[in-house]
Design an enzyme around this catalytic site. Structure first.
Site, PDB file in Angstrom:
ATOM      1  N   HIS A   8       0.916  -1.351   0.222  1.00  0.00           N
ATOM      2  CA  HIS A   8       0.165  -0.249  -0.144  1.00  0.00           C
ATOM      3  C   HIS A   8       1.409   1.607  -0.029  1.00  0.00           C
ATOM      4  O   HIS A   8       2.067   1.024  -0.091  1.00  0.00           O
ATOM      5  CB  HIS A   8      -0.858   0.191   1.043  1.00  0.00           C
ATOM      6  CG  HIS A   8      -1.716  -0.899   1.470  1.00  0.00           C
ATOM      7  ND1 HIS A   8      -2.497  -1.696   2.368  1.00  0.00           N
ATOM      8  CD2 HIS A   8      -3.213  -1.112  -0.219  1.00  0.00           C
ATOM      9  CE1 HIS A   8      -3.583  -2.297   1.883  1.00  0.00           C
ATOM     10  NE2 HIS A   8      -3.141  -2.472   0.512  1.00  0.00           N
ATOM     11  N   THR A  34       2.464  -4.920  -8.798  1.00  0.00           N
ATOM     12  CA  THR A  34       1.504  -4.430  -8.499  1.00  0.00           C
ATOM     13  C   THR A  34       1.999  -2.943  -8.906  1.00  0.00           C
ATOM     14  O   THR A  34       3.350  -2.819  -9.604  1.00  0.00           O
ATOM     15  CB  THR A  34       0.595  -3.853  -7.468  1.00  0.00           C
ATOM     16  OG1 THR A  34       1.449  -3.311  -6.775  1.00  0.00           O
ATOM     17  CG2 THR A  34      -0.512  -5.430  -7.457  1.00  0.00           C
ATOM     18  N   GLY A  35       1.537  -2.795 -10.067  1.00  0.00           N
ATOM     19  CA  GLY A  35       2.149  -1.590 -10.619  1.00  0.00           C
ATOM     20  C   GLY A  35       3.223  -0.225 -10.821  1.00  0.00           C
ATOM     21  O   GLY A  35       3.907  -0.275 -10.788  1.00  0.00           O
ATOM     22  N   THR A  37       4.719  -0.505  -7.058  1.00  0.00           N
ATOM     23  CA  THR A  37       5.344  -0.957  -6.352  1.00  0.00           C
ATOM     24  C   THR A  37       6.280  -2.068  -7.158  1.00  0.00           C
ATOM     25  O   THR A  37       7.829  -1.634  -7.211  1.00  0.00           O
ATOM     26  CB  THR A  37       4.598  -2.239  -5.664  1.00  0.00           C
ATOM     27  OG1 THR A  37       3.220  -1.210  -4.177  1.00  0.00           O
ATOM     28  CG2 THR A  37       5.911  -2.758  -5.082  1.00  0.00           C
ATOM     29  N   GLY A  55      -2.836  -1.921  -7.747  1.00  0.00           N
ATOM     30  CA  GLY A  55      -4.226  -3.043  -7.442  1.00  0.00           C
ATOM     31  C   GLY A  55      -5.264  -1.887  -7.378  1.00  0.00           C
ATOM     32  O   GLY A  55      -5.950  -2.887  -7.179  1.00  0.00           O
ATOM     33  N   ASP A  60      -4.741  -6.072  -7.860  1.00  0.00           N
ATOM     34  CA  ASP A  60      -4.482  -7.285  -6.954  1.00  0.00           C
ATOM     35  C   ASP A  60      -5.519  -8.415  -7.018  1.00  0.00           C
ATOM     36  O   ASP A  60      -4.948  -9.610  -6.908  1.00  0.00           O
ATOM     37  CB  ASP A  60      -5.723  -6.411  -5.823  1.00  0.00           C
ATOM     38  CG  ASP A  60      -4.604  -5.516  -5.299  1.00  0.00           C
ATOM     39  OD1 ASP A  60      -3.165  -5.421  -4.886  1.00  0.00           O
ATOM     40  OD2 ASP A  60      -5.099  -4.685  -3.867  1.00  0.00           O
ATOM     41  N   ASP A  80      -1.234  -1.392   4.799  1.00  0.00           N
ATOM     42  CA  ASP A  80      -0.952  -0.619   5.438  1.00  0.00           C
ATOM     43  C   ASP A  80      -2.516  -0.655   6.199  1.00  0.00           C
ATOM     44  O   ASP A  80      -3.714  -0.664   6.028  1.00  0.00           O
ATOM     45  CB  ASP A  80      -1.384   0.723   4.614  1.00  0.00           C
ATOM     46  CG  ASP A  80      -1.667   2.086   5.783  1.00  0.00           C
ATOM     47  OD1 ASP A  80      -1.788   2.448   7.089  1.00  0.00           O
ATOM     48  OD2 ASP A  80      -2.178   3.378   4.971  1.00  0.00           O
ATOM     49  N   HIS A  87     -10.256  -0.572  -2.575  1.00  0.00           N
ATOM     50  CA  HIS A  87      -9.998  -1.846  -3.295  1.00  0.00           C
ATOM     51  C   HIS A  87      -9.973  -2.854  -2.127  1.00  0.00           C
ATOM     52  O   HIS A  87      -9.485  -3.960  -2.374  1.00  0.00           O
ATOM     53  CB  HIS A  87      -9.315  -1.833  -3.534  1.00  0.00           C
ATOM     54  CG  HIS A  87      -7.639  -1.931  -3.713  1.00  0.00           C
ATOM     55  ND1 HIS A  87      -7.295  -0.319  -3.596  1.00  0.00           N
ATOM     56  CD2 HIS A  87      -6.888  -2.638  -3.512  1.00  0.00           C
ATOM     57  CE1 HIS A  87      -6.000  -0.637  -3.060  1.00  0.00           C
ATOM     58  NE2 HIS A  87      -5.766  -2.103  -3.190  1.00  0.00           N
ATOM     59  N   ASP A  90     -10.314  -6.532  -2.965  1.00  0.00           N
ATOM     60  CA  ASP A  90      -9.901  -7.375  -3.364  1.00  0.00           C
ATOM     61  C   ASP A  90      -8.758  -7.006  -3.145  1.00  0.00           C
ATOM     62  O   ASP A  90      -8.420  -8.609  -2.995  1.00  0.00           O
ATOM     63  CB  ASP A  90      -9.360  -6.393  -4.638  1.00  0.00           C
ATOM     64  CG  ASP A  90     -10.108  -6.197  -6.108  1.00  0.00           C
ATOM     65  OD1 ASP A  90     -11.688  -6.452  -5.623  1.00  0.00           O
ATOM     66  OD2 ASP A  90      -9.550  -4.728  -6.920  1.00  0.00           O
ATOM     67  N   ARG A  96      -7.511 -13.917   0.930  1.00  0.00           N
ATOM     68  CA  ARG A  96      -8.143 -15.503   1.381  1.00  0.00           C
ATOM     69  C   ARG A  96      -7.971 -16.505   0.621  1.00  0.00           C
ATOM     70  O   ARG A  96      -7.761 -18.174   0.403  1.00  0.00           O
ATOM     71  CB  ARG A  96      -9.922 -14.820   0.782  1.00  0.00           C
ATOM     72  CG  ARG A  96     -10.589 -16.491   1.187  1.00  0.00           C
ATOM     73  CD  ARG A  96     -12.225 -16.012   1.259  1.00  0.00           C
ATOM     74  NE  ARG A  96     -12.900 -15.513  -0.545  1.00  0.00           N
ATOM     75  CZ  ARG A  96     -12.929 -14.209   0.036  1.00  0.00           C
ATOM     76  NH1 ARG A  96     -13.277 -13.531   0.593  1.00  0.00           N
ATOM     77  NH2 ARG A  96     -13.293 -13.980  -1.678  1.00  0.00           N
TER      78      ARG A  96
END
Length: 124
Positions: A8, A34-35, A37, A55, A60, A80, A87, A90, A96
């Site tokens: 995050h 993710t983008g 990051t 994300g 995500d 965070d 999101h 997501d 999960r």
């Protein structure tokens, strides 16, 4: 191994420092992120990373799909917990899926240290 890196916004610097500290291990693996990051890790650490969307724009979910298709071995997701995320469904779905498919997900630096040591010792 195939490893995903996610953070995050308020945790991106922490993840980048963590990856820098362990760059000699991460360089041995196929990395996904993710983008933003992924871009920052490429620019600041110099590692090659396959980047997904940001994300909130589906990144995500793209990583979740990789988990569901058993195409990832571990996830470092510096979350965070004190900032609402637009999101969040997501994020919850991704975590999960990690539980469903028994993929370790480190959501903070303490767990990340344990996970990276297991990777170094080839215990996964």
């Amino acid at each position: 191994m195939k490893i995903a890196l996610i953070a995050h916004d308020k945790k991106k610097n922490d993840l980048i420092r963590f990856v820098q500290k362990h760059d000699q291990e991460f360089i041995k693996h196929e990395l996904f992120a993710t983008g933003t990051t992924g871009t920052r890790i490429q620019d600041e650490v110099g590692l090659s990373i396959h980047r997904f969307k940001s994300g909130p724009l589906g990144g995500d979910q793209e990583i979740g799909s990789r988990i569901a298709n058993q195409q990832l071995d571990a996830v470092f997701f510096f979350r965070d917990p004190l900032t609402a995320q637009p999101h969040e469904p997501d994020v919850s779905a991704l975590i999960r899926l990690g539980d469903v498919y028994n993929i370790p997900i480190a959501t903070n630096e303490g767990i990340a240290n344990v996970l990276i040591q297991a990777i170094i010792r080839n215990e996964l």
